[in-house]
Design an enzyme around this catalytic site. Structure first.
Site, PDB file in Angstrom:
ATOM      1  CE  LYS A  62      -4.085  -2.186   1.882  1.00 54.10           C
ATOM      2  NZ  LYS A  62      -3.543  -3.522   2.254  1.00 54.10           N
ATOM      3  CB  VAL A  63       3.568   2.127  -2.433  1.00 57.75           C
ATOM      4  CG1 VAL A  63       4.708   3.128  -2.510  1.00 57.75           C
ATOM      5  CG2 VAL A  63       4.095   0.690  -2.500  1.00 57.75           C
ATOM      6  CG  ASN A  68      13.539   9.755  -4.551  1.00 59.74           C
ATOM      7  OD1 ASN A  68      13.981   9.341  -5.632  1.00 59.74           O
ATOM      8  ND2 ASN A  68      14.201   9.626  -3.409  1.00 59.74           N
TER       9      ASN A  68
HETATM   10  O1  3DU Z   1      -9.629 -10.429   5.603  1.00 59.25           O
HETATM   11  P1  3DU Z   1      -8.658 -11.462   5.052  1.00 59.25           P
HETATM   12  O2  3DU Z   1      -7.942 -12.262   6.092  1.00 59.25           O
HETATM   13  O3  3DU Z   1      -9.312 -12.317   3.995  1.00 59.25           O
HETATM   14  O4  3DU Z   1      -7.464 -10.675   4.328  1.00 59.25           O
HETATM   15  C1  3DU Z   1      -7.668  -9.630   3.429  1.00 59.25           C
HETATM   16  C2  3DU Z   1      -6.335  -9.112   2.926  1.00 59.25           C
HETATM   17  O5  3DU Z   1      -6.548  -8.055   2.014  1.00 59.25           O
HETATM   18  C3  3DU Z   1      -5.410  -8.564   4.004  1.00 59.25           C
HETATM   19  O6  3DU Z   1      -4.070  -8.805   3.601  1.00 59.25           O
HETATM   20  C4  3DU Z   1      -5.672  -7.086   3.989  1.00 59.25           C
HETATM   21  O7  3DU Z   1      -4.563  -6.339   4.424  1.00 59.25           O
HETATM   22  C5  3DU Z   1      -5.937  -6.848   2.510  1.00 59.25           C
HETATM   23  N1  3DU Z   1      -6.807  -5.704   2.224  1.00 59.25           N
HETATM   24  C6  3DU Z   1      -8.051  -5.596   2.769  1.00 59.25           C
HETATM   25  O8  3DU Z   1      -8.473  -6.475   3.517  1.00 59.25           O
HETATM   26  C7  3DU Z   1      -8.830  -4.463   2.460  1.00 59.25           C
HETATM   27  C8  3DU Z   1      -8.393  -3.533   1.620  1.00 59.25           C
HETATM   28  O9  3DU Z   1      -9.170  -2.524   1.318  1.00 59.25           O
HETATM   29  C9  3DU Z   1      -7.154  -3.688   1.058  1.00 59.25           C
HETATM   30  C10 3DU Z   1      -6.389  -4.792   1.373  1.00 59.25           C
END
Ligand code: 3DU
Length: 218
Positions: A62-63, A68
């Site tokens: 999530k940069v 730079n």
């Molecule tokens: O909830 P879970 O365990 O299925 O994991 C979801 C993954 O997706 C986790 O790595 C989280 O950091 C990522 N993620 C979100 O859950 C929501 C977002 O908006 C973006 C990334």
């Protein structure tokens, strides 16, 4: 990234051996493995190359920095063997463009978080989601990340980005979203973490999610 099964495994375990074991078990059912801070901080950046032997790796850092610094992060990630990187969009167009230009130098891709899936996303994210999705198109991103927990948002974001950009959608299972709803609402891939890696039978769970995806795509 090539769409085939429609499932991305979010590998948020923190031990190298466990990650490799789960990758071995599930790789036939996933199009990619997503890694982020939990695993890379736990196991070191070398885990990206190790997992890339099983499936393309998405580096979910999530940069979100100045151009730079974004460039330096992306260079590191791609040199480590990642196939794509997830970037935030809110730091602005120049920051996102820096990620995309760096990805292009390596022949890799950038996916931009348009809207997050957790309840707190309503505090700040929702009003800017559409603008971020528009910017992702304009800057040449490969796709966006949008929430399986809000199928209406998925539909709106799909309308904005058209069919060329891809959507990967987290929030299925542990966060309450449903795979078939997310795919029917416009997602190309769903991202699933805990439901798979915390299960006693990761392979079976991954296979059943793929079957659910297929039930709405075939
Ligand atoms: O909830 P879970 O365990 O299925 O994991 C979801 C993954 O997706 C986790 O790595 C989280 O950091 C990522 N993620 C979100 O859950 C929501 C977002 O908006 C973006 C990334």
């Amino acid at each position: 990234m090539i769409k085939n099964k429609g499932l991305i495994l979010s590998m948020d375990v923190v031990e190298k051996q466990k990650a490799i074991m789960i990758a071995e078990e599930t790789c036939d059912s996933v199009d990619a493995i997503k890694v982020g801070y939990p695993l890379v901080l736990g196991a070191g950046i070398g885990i990206i190359g190790e997992l890339a032997r099983y499936a393309p790796v998405i580096a979910d850092f999530k940069v979100a920095d100045i151009p730079n610094t974004n460039k330096l992060i992306c260079e590191h990630v791609f040199k480590a063997g990642a196939d794509s990187v997830i970037s935030h969009g809110f730091p602005g167009r120049d920051s996102l463009s820096s990620c995309i230009e760096t990805a292009e130098e390596f022949g890799k891709e950038v996916y931009v978080v348009a809207e997050m899936s957790h309840p707190g996303a309503t505090d700040f994210f929702l009003p800017v989601a559409e603008s971020i999705a528009e910017m992702a198109v304009e800057c040449g991103a490969a796709g966006v990340v949008a929430p399986a927990t809000r199928p209406d948002s998925l539909k709106r974001i799909r309308n904005i980005i058209g069919n060329e950009l891809k959507i990967m959608s987290p929030g299925v299972g542990a966060q309450g979203g449903k795979a078939s709803d997310a795919i029917s609402s416009g997602a190309d891939w769903i991202i699933v973490g805990r439901s798979i890696y915390k299960s006693q039978y990761p392979k079976k769970v991954a296979e059943s999610i793929v079957a659910e995806i297929e039930s709405v795509t075939r």
